[in-house]
Scaffold this motif. Structure first.
Motif, PDB file in Angstrom:
ATOM      1  N   SER A 156       0.182  10.087 -11.130  1.00  0.00           N
ATOM      2  CA  SER A 156      -1.238  10.399 -11.064  1.00  0.00           C
ATOM      3  C   SER A 156      -1.955   9.312 -10.283  1.00  0.00           C
ATOM      4  O   SER A 156      -1.426   8.210 -10.112  1.00  0.00           O
ATOM      5  CB  SER A 156      -1.827  10.477 -12.471  1.00  0.00           C
ATOM      6  N   GLY A 157      -3.133   9.606  -9.793  1.00  0.00           N
ATOM      7  CA  GLY A 157      -3.899   8.598  -9.067  1.00  0.00           C
ATOM      8  C   GLY A 157      -4.115   7.356  -9.903  1.00  0.00           C
ATOM      9  O   GLY A 157      -3.994   6.240  -9.416  1.00  0.00           O
ATOM     10  N   GLU A 158      -4.387   7.560 -11.183  1.00  0.00           N
ATOM     11  CA  GLU A 158      -4.667   6.423 -12.067  1.00  0.00           C
ATOM     12  C   GLU A 158      -3.431   5.556 -12.255  1.00  0.00           C
ATOM     13  O   GLU A 158      -3.481   4.337 -12.149  1.00  0.00           O
ATOM     14  CB  GLU A 158      -5.159   6.943 -13.425  1.00  0.00           C
ATOM     15  N   SER A 185      -0.887   5.339 -10.341  1.00  0.00           N
ATOM     16  CA  SER A 185      -0.572   4.736  -9.059  1.00  0.00           C
ATOM     17  C   SER A 185      -1.469   3.526  -8.788  1.00  0.00           C
ATOM     18  O   SER A 185      -1.012   2.490  -8.321  1.00  0.00           O
ATOM     19  CB  SER A 185      -0.708   5.814  -7.986  1.00  0.00           C
ATOM     20  N   ASP A 186      -2.757   3.653  -9.126  1.00  0.00           N
ATOM     21  CA  ASP A 186      -3.681   2.527  -8.974  1.00  0.00           C
ATOM     22  C   ASP A 186      -3.271   1.365  -9.861  1.00  0.00           C
ATOM     23  O   ASP A 186      -3.313   0.213  -9.468  1.00  0.00           O
ATOM     24  CB  ASP A 186      -5.110   2.944  -9.345  1.00  0.00           C
ATOM     25  N   ASP A 192       6.981   8.395  -4.242  1.00  0.00           N
ATOM     26  CA  ASP A 192       6.605   9.800  -4.443  1.00  0.00           C
ATOM     27  C   ASP A 192       7.364  10.730  -3.500  1.00  0.00           C
ATOM     28  O   ASP A 192       7.318  11.947  -3.641  1.00  0.00           O
ATOM     29  CB  ASP A 192       5.102   9.990  -4.176  1.00  0.00           C
ATOM     30  N   ARG A 217      -0.260  -0.366  -8.487  1.00  0.00           N
ATOM     31  CA  ARG A 217      -0.611  -1.145  -7.308  1.00  0.00           C
ATOM     32  C   ARG A 217      -1.264  -2.460  -7.730  1.00  0.00           C
ATOM     33  O   ARG A 217      -0.981  -3.509  -7.167  1.00  0.00           O
ATOM     34  CB  ARG A 217      -1.546  -0.333  -6.416  1.00  0.00           C
ATOM     35  N   GLU A 253       0.824  -1.211   0.000  1.00  0.00           N
ATOM     36  CA  GLU A 253       0.000   0.000   0.000  1.00  0.00           C
ATOM     37  C   GLU A 253       0.860   1.264   0.000  1.00  0.00           C
ATOM     38  O   GLU A 253       0.469   2.301  -0.534  1.00  0.00           O
ATOM     39  CB  GLU A 253      -0.913   0.024   1.241  1.00  0.00           C
ATOM     40  N   THR A 262       3.953   3.303  -3.421  1.00  0.00           N
ATOM     41  CA  THR A 262       3.829   4.496  -4.272  1.00  0.00           C
ATOM     42  C   THR A 262       4.053   5.769  -3.463  1.00  0.00           C
ATOM     43  O   THR A 262       4.602   6.734  -3.972  1.00  0.00           O
ATOM     44  CB  THR A 262       2.461   4.551  -4.974  1.00  0.00           C
TER      45      THR A 262
END
Ligand SMILES: [Zn+2]
Length: 81
Positions: free
Chosen positions: A64-66, A68-69, A15, A72, A8, A11
């Motif tokens: 970006s959130g995307e 990073s998702d 960052d 993951r 979890e 990232t």
């Protein structure tokens, strides 16, 4: 810290957004767990690869959130083998 928690936080760590006590626990797990060390290497390689994409597809300097998702998800899949 266990391996799930580590995943979890990968990232966040990459960052550079991790606070010091968490980073200490993160690095402690890293030194004790070969699996997570290998996975962190693979994560770094994936990010280096993403870094070669055109700039507009990956906002600098963080992920970006995307992205990073997606990382993951790939990371979890890797751990499952
Ligand atoms: Zn681990």
């Amino acid at each position: 810290m266990n391996c799930d928690e580590f995943v979890e936080l990968v990232t966040v760590f990459l960052d550079g957004a991790m606070d010091e006590p968490t980073e200490l626990r993160f690095l402690t797990h890293l030194t004790r767990c070969d699996d997570c060390e290998t996975c962190l290497d693979q994560f770094r390689q994936t990010i280096a690869m993403l870094g070669e994409l055109p700039a507009q597809s990956l906002p600098a300097p963080g992920l970006s959130g995307e992205a990073s998702d997606r990382l993951r998800g790939a990371f979890r899949a890797m751990r499952r083998g």
